[in-house]
Structures are given as structure tokens and as C-alpha cells.
Design a protein around this motif. Structure first.
Motif, PDB file in Angstrom:
ATOM      1  N   THR A  10       6.782  -0.691   2.125  1.00  0.00           N
ATOM      2  CA  THR A  10       5.454  -0.736   2.747  1.00  0.00           C
ATOM      3  C   THR A  10       5.564  -0.976   4.251  1.00  0.00           C
ATOM      4  N   ILE A  11       6.388  -1.946   4.636  1.00  0.00           N
ATOM      5  CA  ILE A  11       6.531  -2.276   6.058  1.00  0.00           C
ATOM      6  C   ILE A  11       7.159  -1.107   6.814  1.00  0.00           C
ATOM      7  N   ALA A  12       8.133  -0.444   6.193  1.00  0.00           N
ATOM      8  CA  ALA A  12       8.755   0.719   6.833  1.00  0.00           C
ATOM      9  C   ALA A  12       7.751   1.858   6.995  1.00  0.00           C
ATOM     10  N   PHE A  25       0.848  -1.193   0.000  1.00  0.00           N
ATOM     11  CA  PHE A  25       0.000   0.000   0.000  1.00  0.00           C
ATOM     12  C   PHE A  25       0.885   1.246   0.000  1.00  0.00           C
ATOM     13  N   ARG A  26       0.384   2.296  -0.631  1.00  0.00           N
ATOM     14  CA  ARG A  26       1.070   3.586  -0.558  1.00  0.00           C
ATOM     15  C   ARG A  26       0.917   4.173   0.837  1.00  0.00           C
ATOM     16  N   PHE A  27       1.779   5.120   1.154  1.00  0.00           N
ATOM     17  CA  PHE A  27       1.794   5.737   2.488  1.00  0.00           C
ATOM     18  C   PHE A  27       0.425   6.296   2.853  1.00  0.00           C
ATOM     19  N   ASP A  28      -0.196   7.049   1.933  1.00  0.00           N
ATOM     20  CA  ASP A  28      -1.494   7.667   2.224  1.00  0.00           C
ATOM     21  C   ASP A  28      -2.584   6.627   2.433  1.00  0.00           C
ATOM     22  N   ASP A  29      -2.492   5.511   1.700  1.00  0.00           N
ATOM     23  CA  ASP A  29      -3.475   4.445   1.874  1.00  0.00           C
ATOM     24  C   ASP A  29      -3.297   3.737   3.219  1.00  0.00           C
ATOM     25  N   LEU A  30      -2.034   3.548   3.616  1.00  0.00           N
ATOM     26  CA  LEU A  30      -1.771   2.974   4.939  1.00  0.00           C
ATOM     27  C   LEU A  30      -2.350   3.862   6.042  1.00  0.00           C
ATOM     28  N   LYS A  31      -2.247   5.166   5.828  1.00  0.00           N
ATOM     29  CA  LYS A  31      -2.779   6.117   6.807  1.00  0.00           C
ATOM     30  C   LYS A  31      -4.290   5.948   6.960  1.00  0.00           C
ATOM     31  N   LYS A  32      -4.982   5.745   5.840  1.00  0.00           N
ATOM     32  CA  LYS A  32      -6.432   5.519   5.877  1.00  0.00           C
ATOM     33  C   LYS A  32      -6.754   4.204   6.583  1.00  0.00           C
ATOM     34  N   LEU A  33      -5.975   3.174   6.280  1.00  0.00           N
ATOM     35  CA  LEU A  33      -6.212   1.859   6.881  1.00  0.00           C
ATOM     36  C   LEU A  33      -5.934   1.862   8.378  1.00  0.00           C
ATOM     37  N   LYS A  34      -4.942   2.621   8.790  1.00  0.00           N
ATOM     38  CA  LYS A  34      -4.597   2.698  10.215  1.00  0.00           C
ATOM     39  C   LYS A  34      -5.798   3.127  11.057  1.00  0.00           C
ATOM     40  N   ALA A  35      -6.618   4.032  10.521  1.00  0.00           N
ATOM     41  CA  ALA A  35      -7.739   4.583  11.286  1.00  0.00           C
ATOM     42  C   ALA A  35      -8.807   3.545  11.589  1.00  0.00           C
ATOM     43  N   VAL A  36      -8.855   2.458  10.778  1.00  0.00           N
ATOM     44  CA  VAL A  36      -9.956   1.498  10.930  1.00  0.00           C
ATOM     45  C   VAL A  36      -9.470   0.059  11.110  1.00  0.00           C
ATOM     46  N   ASN A  37      -8.172  -0.120  11.382  1.00  0.00           N
ATOM     47  CA  ASN A  37      -7.613  -1.455  11.612  1.00  0.00           C
ATOM     48  C   ASN A  37      -6.854  -1.500  12.928  1.00  0.00           C
ATOM     49  N   ALA A  38      -7.041  -2.580  13.664  1.00  0.00           N
ATOM     50  CA  ALA A  38      -6.269  -2.760  14.898  1.00  0.00           C
ATOM     51  C   ALA A  38      -4.820  -3.107  14.581  1.00  0.00           C
ATOM     52  N   SER A  39      -4.616  -3.757  13.444  1.00  0.00           N
ATOM     53  CA  SER A  39      -3.263  -4.108  12.996  1.00  0.00           C
ATOM     54  C   SER A  39      -3.325  -4.398  11.501  1.00  0.00           C
ATOM     55  N   LEU A  40      -2.163  -4.424  10.876  1.00  0.00           N
ATOM     56  CA  LEU A  40      -2.053  -4.760   9.457  1.00  0.00           C
ATOM     57  C   LEU A  40      -0.959  -5.804   9.274  1.00  0.00           C
ATOM     58  N   GLY A  41      -0.918  -6.402   8.076  1.00  0.00           N
ATOM     59  CA  GLY A  41       0.108  -7.400   7.834  1.00  0.00           C
ATOM     60  C   GLY A  41       0.529  -7.483   6.382  1.00  0.00           C
ATOM     61  N   LEU A  42       1.763  -7.894   6.175  1.00  0.00           N
ATOM     62  CA  LEU A  42       2.312  -8.141   4.841  1.00  0.00           C
ATOM     63  C   LEU A  42       3.532  -9.041   4.997  1.00  0.00           C
ATOM     64  N   ALA A  78      16.709  -8.182   7.900  1.00  0.00           N
ATOM     65  CA  ALA A  78      15.976  -7.024   7.363  1.00  0.00           C
ATOM     66  C   ALA A  78      14.748  -6.723   8.234  1.00  0.00           C
ATOM     67  N   ILE A  79      14.073  -7.768   8.675  1.00  0.00           N
ATOM     68  CA  ILE A  79      12.907  -7.574   9.554  1.00  0.00           C
ATOM     69  C   ILE A  79      13.357  -7.044  10.909  1.00  0.00           C
ATOM     70  N   ARG A  80      14.477  -7.554  11.397  1.00  0.00           N
ATOM     71  CA  ARG A  80      14.994  -7.066  12.677  1.00  0.00           C
ATOM     72  C   ARG A  80      15.345  -5.577  12.572  1.00  0.00           C
ATOM     73  N   ASP A  81      15.918  -5.164  11.452  1.00  0.00           N
ATOM     74  CA  ASP A  81      16.239  -3.748  11.235  1.00  0.00           C
ATOM     75  C   ASP A  81      14.971  -2.892  11.291  1.00  0.00           C
ATOM     76  N   LEU A  82      13.912  -3.370  10.646  1.00  0.00           N
ATOM     77  CA  LEU A  82      12.644  -2.636  10.651  1.00  0.00           C
ATOM     78  C   LEU A  82      12.106  -2.506  12.074  1.00  0.00           C
ATOM     79  N   TYR A  83      12.210  -3.576  12.826  1.00  0.00           N
ATOM     80  CA  TYR A  83      11.758  -3.524  14.223  1.00  0.00           C
ATOM     81  C   TYR A  83      12.599  -2.537  15.030  1.00  0.00           C
TER      82      TYR A  83
END
Length: 363
Positions: free
Chosen positions: A191-193, A145-162, A223-228
Motif C-alpha cells: 500500500t505504501i509503495a 487500499f488497492r491501487f485504484d482506490d488510492l488513485k481515487k483518494l489522491k484526487a481529494v486528499n492533501a495527504s494519506l497515511g498508514l 524498510a521505510i527508508r527504502d520506500l522513501y
């Protein structure tokens, strides 16, 4: 970065044999704070089976001209599934759909018919309906998802995944990803970042057995550890094994060995051992061997549904909750239910007031 584990250390674990494996397995015990193994009781709802990617291992994607394909579920169909899930005590609504499905004309026509301009507008409204009309918490997993779309999803999701799957671009040349532009690891890492920048509680993981080298497994975990380390938003890391299904392009591709799964779970556990990130192994893909992964450090079974199949792995049915409890207790652990958002993220730094109130009512 966890200074205790380097890429070379992880490679040693991934190449371990005999007593070395037992030694590494014993090291995972020091990181267990308790004997609890978690799972999330969910309903799995595919909104559409149309997808721009064409992965060699995929059983989910359907062609638009397939008469049995889910082109786009109506809100009423979704609500009926949610209400059924409520009766079974489900607390997570897992929404999946093919990446950029609205690039296909047939999906776009459905969206227009339903009164929407894009897939993101539709899923945001579906999640809002879930919050308004049910007790379930939305968790969306629909590709990049694009950054702006993630922002929209954040408002209505308890969590997301990829799923990252793998950080190596070399896999884009292999059957797994050669026709899947959305599996470009640069896109997925971005996307994860971005989810981390937006403070979205997040699930990711790796897929093993699709042609990767052990070095690429180590790099993907790092790479996942770096993101965390950068954002603190990774709540769980899935170690998922490729499983061949008749009819897919990779149906004759060899599965990863049982030992490779053991070594990878141990490596993940030790890499994230100084954090509170969970290591998850899907129980339905490892029916006969699931217990051993608990002894290797895994502490979460992921989403398990009493009402819907695993549409991504349709030939691998979920174990019943009672069966899962027996498996867990027989290995010396206690099974407990969790929400799709981990407790450390249930505060106003990560979630809005509407989501916090929903969670409070569930608790």
C-alpha cells in the motif's frame, strides 16, 4: 539508501547504554536546520468503528452489536464536525475508519441506505464535500487500499497515511496482530509503495512495544527508508509507543521503556538525517517525557486537536496548544503550525489544481 547507517549501526543505537546514548543524542543536533517544531491543528473524525482487524492493543474497534458503536456517520454529522472545527481554526480533517468495514453487513446496509456501493465511494465523497464546503484539507487513514482506490483518494486528499507498525511477519503470530489480516506487513508495504508510485504525500511509522525485537525495529525503519529512497513520498515517520488501556487484550502487556523510546527516536533521526523527512512522536502518549524526544531529534508533534479526542488512544487526551507551546519552548524550540501536507509537496507534481488552490487560500 543512506550509506552512513547500516542495520548493524541502527542496532548499536538501539542497544546503546550510558554515555553512548548521550553521544548519539548529540549527533542528532547536526541535522537540525532550525529550531522549529511543527504540529497540525486537526479534527479527528471516525467514520465507522467497525473493522475487519482485531488487534490486541486496539481500543478503537467496536463490535457491530455494540449500541454505542459508530456504524457509519452521516454526511450531515461529518459536516457539523467540520464546521465546528473551522471555528477553532483547524486546517486538517483526519478521517479514520476500520479497515474493510464494508465487509460487515451492518455497514454495507448503511452504505446502501446512504446511496453508496462501497466504503471507498463514501469516503471519496466525504473528502469531496470537505473540499467543497469547508476550508479544511482531508487526510485519510483507513488501512490498506488497492491501487485504484488510492488513485481515487489522491484526487481529494492533501495527504494519506498508514502505519507500517513493523515489517516482520512474525508479529502476525503474537497477540498484537494474530487476528488482523490487514496488519500483514507485505500488504502494508505494498500500500505504501503504491502511494509512492501515485505520488501521494504520505505519513507512516512504527509501533514499538508489541513484542518486536530490536532487530525487527531496525529492519522496519530501513524498510521505510527504502520506500522513501524509491519514491520520495514519505513526509514524516511516527515513532509510537504501545500504551496499555484497560479492557484490551494486551492490557497487562509491558510498555516499551523510556530508554527504548529515546533510542528509537535517535535511530530514526539519524537514519533520515540526510533527508527532509520529519520524525514525529505523539505528545499525548508521552505527557511526562515528551520534551526529551525533541532533544533526540524529533521535530514534529503530529496532529493535535482542540475539538476532538484521539479516538485511537481514547485514554490519552491531547495537550492544549498553549501547553504544547510551553513544552516546546521550555526545551529551547519554537512551535509552529503546519498543514497536513508538507511544503515540499505543494506543487503540481504531487497535487491537483483544486488542492493547490485550497492550500493557497489557507496560506
Amino acid at each position: 539508501m543512506n550509506s552512513n547507517l547500516t542495520k548493524e549501526d541502527i542496532l548499536q543505537i538501539l542497544n546503546a547504554t550510558g554515555g553512548e546514548i548521550i553521544n548519539y543524542m548529540s549527533q542528532t543536533v547536526q541535522y537540525r536546520e532550525n529550531n522549529l517544531i511543527t504540529y497540525s491543528k486537526n479534527v479527528f473524525i471516525p467514520l465507522t468503528e467497525i473493522c475487519r482487524n482485531d488487534c490486541g492493543y486496539c481500543n478503537f474497534k467496536k463490535n457491530p452489536d455494540d449500541p454505542e458503536a459508530i456504524i457509519l456517520k452521516t454526511k450531515q454529522e461529518v459536516l457539523e464536525s467540520l464546521k465546528e472545527a473551522e471555528k477553532y481554526g483547524c486546517k486538517e480533517a483526519l478521517f479514520t475508519f476500520g479497515e474493510d468495514a464494508d465487509e460487515e453487513e451492518i455497514v454495507q446496509l448503511k452504505l446502501t441506505e446512504y446511496g453508496y456501493d462501497s466504503m471507498i465511494d463514501y469516503i471519496v465523497d466525504i473528502c469531496q464535500m470537505t473540499l467543497d464546503e469547508t476550508t479544511l484539507l482531508p487526510h485519510t487513514n483507513g488501512g490498506n487500499f488497492r491501487f485504484d482506490d488510492l488513485k481515487k483518494l489522491k484526487a481529494v486528499n492533501a495527504s494519506l497515511g498508514l502505519m507500517l507498525e513493523n515489517s516482520s511477519s512474525r508479529l502476525m503470530e503474537l497477540p498484537a496482530h494474530k487476528r488482523s489480516p490487514g496488519k500483514n506487513p507485505e500488504l502494508r508495504l505494498e500500500t505504501i509503495a503504491n502511494a509512492g508510485k501515485l505520488k501521494i504525500p504520505y505519513t507512516t511509522g512504527i509501533l514499538i512495544g508489541i513484542g518486536e525485537t530490536k532487530e525487527e525495529v531496525a529492519e522496519s525503519l530501513l524498510a521505510i527508508r527504502d520506500l522513501y529512497d524509491n519514491y520520495g513520498h514519505i513526509q514524516e515517520v511516527i515513532i509510537q509507543n504501545f500504551t496499555p488501556i484497560p479492557g484490551i487484550e494486551m492490557e497487562d502487556w509491558p510498555e516499551p521503556s523510556f530508554l527504548d523510546m529515546i533510542r528509537t527516536v535517535i535511530a530514526g533521526t539519524l537514519l533520515f538525517g540526510d533527508t527532509d523527512v520529519s520524525i514525529q512522536v505523539p505528545p499525548n502518549l508521552n505527557n511526562d517525557t515528551a520534551q526529551i524526544f525533541l532533544l533526540c531529534g524529533a521535530d514534529d508533534w503530529g496532529g493535535v486537536s482542540p475539538v476532538s479526542p484521539d479516538y485511537v488512544n481514547i485514554t490519552s487526551p491531547w495537550p492544549g496548544i498553549d501547553e504544547l507551546e510551553k513544552l516546546t519552548e521550555d526545551a529551547g524550540f519554537e512551535l509552529i503550525e503546519r498543514l497536513c501536507v508538507y511544503e515540499k509537496y505543494v506543487n503540481n507534481e504531487w497535487l491537483n489544481d483544486i488542492l493547490l488552490e485550497k492550500i493557497s487560500n489557507l496560506s
